[in-house]
Design a protein around this motif. Sequence first.
Motif: not given
Length: 220
Positions: A43, A95, A98-99
């Motif tokens: 992440g 990623r 998603q962040a």
Amino acid sequence: MIRNILGSLVALAGAASAVLSPFRDWYDGRAGRDYRVQDLFGGITATESGVLVSILLPFLGAAVLVIVGVVLRSRLVVALAGVVVLGFTILWMVRQGQAAGSLVVGGDGAGLQVGVANAAAGGVLMLIGALLMTGRGRRDRPVPEPYAAPAADQVDTWPPTQEPGMSVQTSPWPEPEVDPYVGPDPHDPRTRSYPQAPPPRGGPGDPRDPVHPPRRPPES
């Protein structure tokens, strides 16, 4: 040869673009070298990264693969390098999305920036270079000779060695042709034919014989 050179140049250009991309801004003014490799698997975080442990590391490995593939003229190695660059770029985008909640492209420095485009373009150029290359198989394939010269130990050797079950010519001159005629020899005086001679003159019954004329049947 020309295709190998052209494909190698395209692949090397892609490797250069991929290696330079971490030094450009990737998202919201953050350079690619600031993203750690482990963030791609665990992440995205705000933690700063060193250059050698950043996303630059897999791109350097891909560049080394390209150089090895160009030297060996291996399409597979060059294509593998392109897959590595595109794979890590896509993984970073997943990623980062998603962040941040979503990925946006903005012209004012927000969202995806030029560094991501450089990385993606580098991976695509590597794949194109691999497709352009012909590899080692076609170029190094031996060309069959139209005529095989005799070995040194077989030159001026006569008669040739006879192998079992095979006939071999024992004379350097060609064999004479066989006449298919199987009758008597026309040049043999014993079988020469002449015109039949007339029978000898004279003898009983010969009308030309004055001594013995032919007999006439008795008159009734």
